[in-house]
Write a protein that holds these residues in place. Structure first.
Motif, PDB file in Angstrom:
ATOM      1  N   ASN A  28       0.819  -1.213   0.000  1.00 47.10           N
ATOM      2  CA  ASN A  28       0.000   0.000   0.000  1.00 47.10           C
ATOM      3  C   ASN A  28       0.854   1.265   0.000  1.00 47.10           C
ATOM      4  OD1 ASN A  28      -1.569  -2.208   1.735  1.00 47.10           O
ATOM      5  ND2 ASN A  28      -3.063  -0.954   0.671  1.00 47.10           N
ATOM      6  N   LYS A  29       1.671   1.450  -1.013  1.00 45.28           N
ATOM      7  CA  LYS A  29       2.498   2.645  -1.046  1.00 45.28           C
ATOM      8  C   LYS A  29       1.657   3.886  -1.332  1.00 45.28           C
ATOM      9  CE  LYS A  29       3.992   2.303  -5.900  1.00 45.28           C
ATOM     10  NZ  LYS A  29       5.188   2.196  -6.774  1.00 45.28           N
ATOM     11  N   LEU A  30       2.171   5.028  -0.867  1.00 47.54           N
ATOM     12  CA  LEU A  30       1.477   6.295  -1.066  1.00 47.54           C
ATOM     13  C   LEU A  30       1.510   6.696  -2.534  1.00 47.54           C
ATOM     14  CD1 LEU A  30       2.910   8.294   1.981  1.00 47.54           C
ATOM     15  CD2 LEU A  30       0.847   6.898   1.892  1.00 47.54           C
ATOM     16  N   ASP A  31       0.732   7.707  -2.861  1.00 48.00           N
ATOM     17  CA  ASP A  31       0.609   8.140  -4.246  1.00 48.00           C
ATOM     18  C   ASP A  31       1.619   9.222  -4.614  1.00 48.00           C
ATOM     19  OD1 ASP A  31      -0.919   7.040  -6.203  1.00 48.00           O
ATOM     20  OD2 ASP A  31      -2.432   8.613  -6.235  1.00 48.00           O
ATOM     21  N   VAL A  32       2.502   9.605  -3.678  1.00 46.81           N
ATOM     22  CA  VAL A  32       3.430  10.710  -3.932  1.00 46.81           C
ATOM     23  C   VAL A  32       4.850  10.315  -3.562  1.00 46.81           C
ATOM     24  CG1 VAL A  32       1.674  12.476  -3.549  1.00 46.81           C
ATOM     25  CG2 VAL A  32       3.063  11.689  -1.634  1.00 46.81           C
ATOM     26  N   ASP A  33       5.801  11.026  -4.160  1.00 42.26           N
ATOM     27  CA  ASP A  33       7.207  10.828  -3.836  1.00 42.26           C
ATOM     28  C   ASP A  33       7.561  11.560  -2.548  1.00 42.26           C
ATOM     29  OD1 ASP A  33       7.478   9.435  -6.173  1.00 42.26           O
ATOM     30  OD2 ASP A  33       8.468  11.049  -7.273  1.00 42.26           O
ATOM     31  N   TYR A  34       8.616  11.073  -1.894  1.00 42.41           N
ATOM     32  CA  TYR A  34       9.242  11.826  -0.805  1.00 42.41           C
ATOM     33  C   TYR A  34      10.199  12.816  -1.459  1.00 42.41           C
ATOM     34  CZ  TYR A  34      12.219  12.795   3.237  1.00 42.41           C
ATOM     35  OH  TYR A  34      12.926  13.402   4.222  1.00 42.41           O
ATOM     36  N   THR A  35       9.988  14.111  -1.200  1.00 38.04           N
ATOM     37  CA  THR A  35      10.795  15.153  -1.829  1.00 38.04           C
ATOM     38  C   THR A  35      11.440  16.013  -0.745  1.00 38.04           C
ATOM     39  OG1 THR A  35       9.225  15.211  -3.662  1.00 38.04           O
ATOM     40  CG2 THR A  35      10.797  17.026  -3.513  1.00 38.04           C
ATOM     41  N   ILE A  36      12.745  15.960  -0.642  1.00 35.98           N
ATOM     42  CA  ILE A  36      13.452  16.700   0.404  1.00 35.98           C
ATOM     43  C   ILE A  36      13.296  18.203   0.189  1.00 35.98           C
ATOM     44  CG2 ILE A  36      15.720  17.178   1.399  1.00 35.98           C
ATOM     45  CD1 ILE A  36      16.511  14.340   0.709  1.00 35.98           C
ATOM     46  N   GLY A  37      12.949  18.907   1.255  1.00 37.10           N
ATOM     47  CA  GLY A  37      12.893  20.363   1.215  1.00 37.10           C
ATOM     48  C   GLY A  37      11.597  20.963   0.721  1.00 37.10           C
ATOM     49  N   ALA A  38      10.637  20.133   0.331  1.00 38.64           N
ATOM     50  CA  ALA A  38       9.361  20.681  -0.149  1.00 38.64           C
ATOM     51  C   ALA A  38       8.606  21.344   0.997  1.00 38.64           C
ATOM     52  CB  ALA A  38       8.515  19.576  -0.761  1.00 38.64           C
ATOM     53  N   LYS A  39       7.872  22.402   0.694  1.00 38.42           N
ATOM     54  CA  LYS A  39       7.120  23.151   1.695  1.00 38.42           C
ATOM     55  C   LYS A  39       5.651  23.248   1.288  1.00 38.42           C
ATOM     56  CE  LYS A  39      10.874  24.153   4.011  1.00 38.42           C
ATOM     57  NZ  LYS A  39      11.138  23.563   5.332  1.00 38.42           N
ATOM     58  N   CYS A  40       4.795  23.363   2.307  1.00 40.24           N
ATOM     59  CA  CYS A  40       3.372  23.549   2.029  1.00 40.24           C
ATOM     60  C   CYS A  40       2.720  24.367   3.140  1.00 40.24           C
ATOM     61  CB  CYS A  40       2.660  22.208   1.877  1.00 40.24           C
ATOM     62  SG  CYS A  40       0.939  22.373   1.366  1.00 40.24           S
ATOM     63  N   PRO A  41       2.998  25.674   3.200  1.00 39.01           N
ATOM     64  CA  PRO A  41       2.378  26.511   4.227  1.00 39.01           C
ATOM     65  C   PRO A  41       0.873  26.619   4.063  1.00 39.01           C
ATOM     66  CG  PRO A  41       3.498  27.860   2.597  1.00 39.01           C
ATOM     67  CD  PRO A  41       3.898  26.444   2.310  1.00 39.01           C
ATOM     68  N   LEU A  42       0.356  26.269   2.906  1.00 42.98           N
ATOM     69  CA  LEU A  42      -1.085  26.365   2.679  1.00 42.98           C
ATOM     70  C   LEU A  42      -1.867  25.364   3.520  1.00 42.98           C
ATOM     71  CD1 LEU A  42      -1.269  26.804  -1.211  1.00 42.98           C
ATOM     72  CD2 LEU A  42      -1.619  28.560   0.537  1.00 42.98           C
ATOM     73  N   PHE A  43      -1.252  24.232   3.843  1.00 42.52           N
ATOM     74  CA  PHE A  43      -1.987  23.202   4.572  1.00 42.52           C
ATOM     75  C   PHE A  43      -2.313  23.648   5.994  1.00 42.52           C
ATOM     76  CE2 PHE A  43      -2.020  19.256   7.186  1.00 42.52           C
ATOM     77  CZ  PHE A  43      -3.200  18.726   6.693  1.00 42.52           C
ATOM     78  N   THR A  44      -1.266  24.006   6.763  1.00 39.71           N
ATOM     79  CA  THR A  44      -1.520  24.453   8.129  1.00 39.71           C
ATOM     80  C   THR A  44      -1.855  25.937   8.201  1.00 39.71           C
ATOM     81  OG1 THR A  44       0.868  24.725   8.386  1.00 39.71           O
ATOM     82  CG2 THR A  44      -0.106  22.697   9.239  1.00 39.71           C
ATOM     83  N   GLY A  45      -1.174  26.751   7.390  1.00 43.62           N
ATOM     84  CA  GLY A  45      -1.334  28.200   7.484  1.00 43.62           C
ATOM     85  C   GLY A  45      -2.621  28.730   6.910  1.00 43.62           C
ATOM     86  N   LYS A  46      -3.253  27.966   6.022  1.00 44.86           N
ATOM     87  CA  LYS A  46      -4.496  28.435   5.420  1.00 44.86           C
ATOM     88  C   LYS A  46      -5.648  27.455   5.657  1.00 44.86           C
ATOM     89  CE  LYS A  46      -6.564  30.234   1.160  1.00 44.86           C
ATOM     90  NZ  LYS A  46      -7.014  31.460   1.839  1.00 44.86           N
ATOM     91  N   LEU A  47      -5.535  26.249   5.099  1.00 43.48           N
ATOM     92  CA  LEU A  47      -6.649  25.304   5.191  1.00 43.48           C
ATOM     93  C   LEU A  47      -7.046  25.033   6.638  1.00 43.48           C
ATOM     94  CD1 LEU A  47      -8.651  23.274   4.017  1.00 43.48           C
ATOM     95  CD2 LEU A  47      -6.795  21.585   3.990  1.00 43.48           C
ATOM     96  N   LEU A  48      -6.086  24.635   7.468  1.00 48.42           N
ATOM     97  CA  LEU A  48      -6.408  24.287   8.851  1.00 48.42           C
ATOM     98  C   LEU A  48      -6.553  25.522   9.737  1.00 48.42           C
ATOM     99  CD1 LEU A  48      -4.202  21.121   9.494  1.00 48.42           C
ATOM    100  CD2 LEU A  48      -6.527  21.286   8.581  1.00 48.42           C
ATOM    101  N   ALA A  49      -5.665  26.493   9.581  1.00 46.93           N
ATOM    102  CA  ALA A  49      -5.674  27.660  10.476  1.00 46.93           C
ATOM    103  C   ALA A  49      -6.947  28.478  10.339  1.00 46.93           C
ATOM    104  CB  ALA A  49      -4.461  28.540  10.197  1.00 46.93           C
ATOM    105  N   GLU A  50      -7.511  28.537   9.137  1.00 44.78           N
ATOM    106  CA  GLU A  50      -8.725  29.326   8.935  1.00 44.78           C
ATOM    107  C   GLU A  50      -9.984  28.608   9.397  1.00 44.78           C
ATOM    108  OE1 GLU A  50      -9.009  30.620   4.903  1.00 44.78           O
ATOM    109  OE2 GLU A  50      -7.328  32.032   5.075  1.00 44.78           O
ATOM    110  N   ALA A  51      -9.872  27.307   9.679  1.00 42.15           N
ATOM    111  CA  ALA A  51     -11.069  26.538  10.003  1.00 42.15           C
ATOM    112  C   ALA A  51     -11.061  25.921  11.397  1.00 42.15           C
ATOM    113  CB  ALA A  51     -11.263  25.432   8.960  1.00 42.15           C
ATOM    114  N   LEU A  52      -9.876  25.752  11.997  1.00 46.60           N
ATOM    115  CA  LEU A  52      -9.777  24.991  13.235  1.00 46.60           C
ATOM    116  C   LEU A  52      -9.021  25.754  14.315  1.00 46.60           C
ATOM    117  CD1 LEU A  52      -8.703  21.552  11.698  1.00 46.60           C
ATOM    118  CD2 LEU A  52     -11.011  22.205  12.406  1.00 46.60           C
ATOM    119  N   ASP A  53      -9.354  25.448  15.572  1.00 42.74           N
ATOM    120  CA  ASP A  53      -8.589  25.948  16.709  1.00 42.74           C
ATOM    121  C   ASP A  53      -7.285  25.147  16.821  1.00 42.74           C
ATOM    122  OD1 ASP A  53     -10.539  27.803  17.401  1.00 42.74           O
ATOM    123  OD2 ASP A  53     -11.669  26.299  18.545  1.00 42.74           O
ATOM    124  N   PRO A  54      -6.276  25.669  17.561  1.00 46.62           N
ATOM    125  CA  PRO A  54      -4.972  25.000  17.633  1.00 46.62           C
ATOM    126  C   PRO A  54      -5.030  23.534  18.057  1.00 46.62           C
ATOM    127  CG  PRO A  54      -4.782  27.219  18.483  1.00 46.62           C
ATOM    128  CD  PRO A  54      -6.246  26.990  18.232  1.00 46.62           C
TER     129      PRO A  54
END
Length: 235
Positions: A28-54
């Motif tokens: 059951n491997k994941l659908d994405v590669d492991y990529t060193i140094g990749a960033k995604c501030p949108l996940f916590t900084g936007k999607l989760l932060a705008e909808a959820l408490d800490p």
């Protein structure tokens, strides 16, 4: 100890990628590669932060980490509720995009009592019930959910195959609804209380919705940061 990424086995503690080997016995491997140094501030900084408490963000990351592991080590069911358009479906679709559609099964509580329904879920690691009605957990098959996440051995029958097979009930399960989902307790209140985790997307939805947010999170080698922040809270 390892997460099967698309391009190799990722050691959880050392964060070192090693080549695939038959000794891992992984299907059951994941659908994405492991990529060193990749960033995604949108996940916590936007999607989760705008909808959820800490504390809810922490819960979302921990559950996502279990989805990456492919095993429900906490023996819980995630029940996602809240404002329509606040990000529930985007969160679920991020999980699906990272874990991979081939590892995702549709949770149908009204069919769990059927002869082949559990057999249809063999090989799946995450089960999703998205945009479900309020009576979703009032169906007769709902009682099976507890054993499907508790690590218990469960029997399944596959269409066209003679006899039954046994599998471990350690599915990660997420159920999302815009309404309040009622539960068929059947004098088992304490057991259900131990099994359910509540993720509340109850903040007001953004005035201007980013309709491309899902694609932005999943694209452009952003996957590593999502994986890192979800794994970090498990350590």
């Amino acid at each position: 100890e390892f997460i099967p990424c698309n391009n190799g086995m990722l050691g959880i503690e050392e964060r070192i990628l090693v080549p695939y080997s038959h000794r891992y016995r992984i299907r059951n491997k994941l659908d994405v590669d492991y990529t060193i140094g990749a960033k995604c501030p949108l996940f916590t900084g936007k999607l989760l932060a705008e909808a959820l408490d800490p504390d809810q963000i922490d819960l979302a990351q921990r559950w996502s980490g279990m989805a990456l592991l492919g095993a429900n080590v906490d023996h819980r069911i995630l029940l996602i509720n809240g404002t329509q358009g606040a990000g529930k479906s985007t969160f679920i679709n991020v999980v699906i995009g990272i874990v991979g559609h081939h590892n995702i099964g549709e949770l149908r509580t009204d069919q769990l009592g059927g002869r082949f329904e559990l057999g249809n879920l063999v090989g799946k690691r995450v089960l999703i019930g998205n945009d479900v009605p309020s009576d979703f957990l009032l169906q007769k098959g709902t009682s099976k959910l507890k054993s499907m996440v508790a690590g218990d051995p469960i029997s399944a029958e596959i269409k066209g195959v003679t006899g039954q097979i046994s599998m471990k009930g350690d599915f990660n399960i997420a159920i999302a609804s815009n309404g309040v989902v009622s539960v068929r307790i059947d004098k088992d209140r304490d057991a259900w209380r131990r099994r359910l985790l509540f993720l509340q997307f109850d903040k007001p939805k953004p005035k201007v919705k980013d309709t491309a947010l899902l694609e932005k999170i999943l694209g452009n080698h952003l996957q590593l940061h999502w994986m890192n922040i979800c794994l970090q809270v498990l350590m």
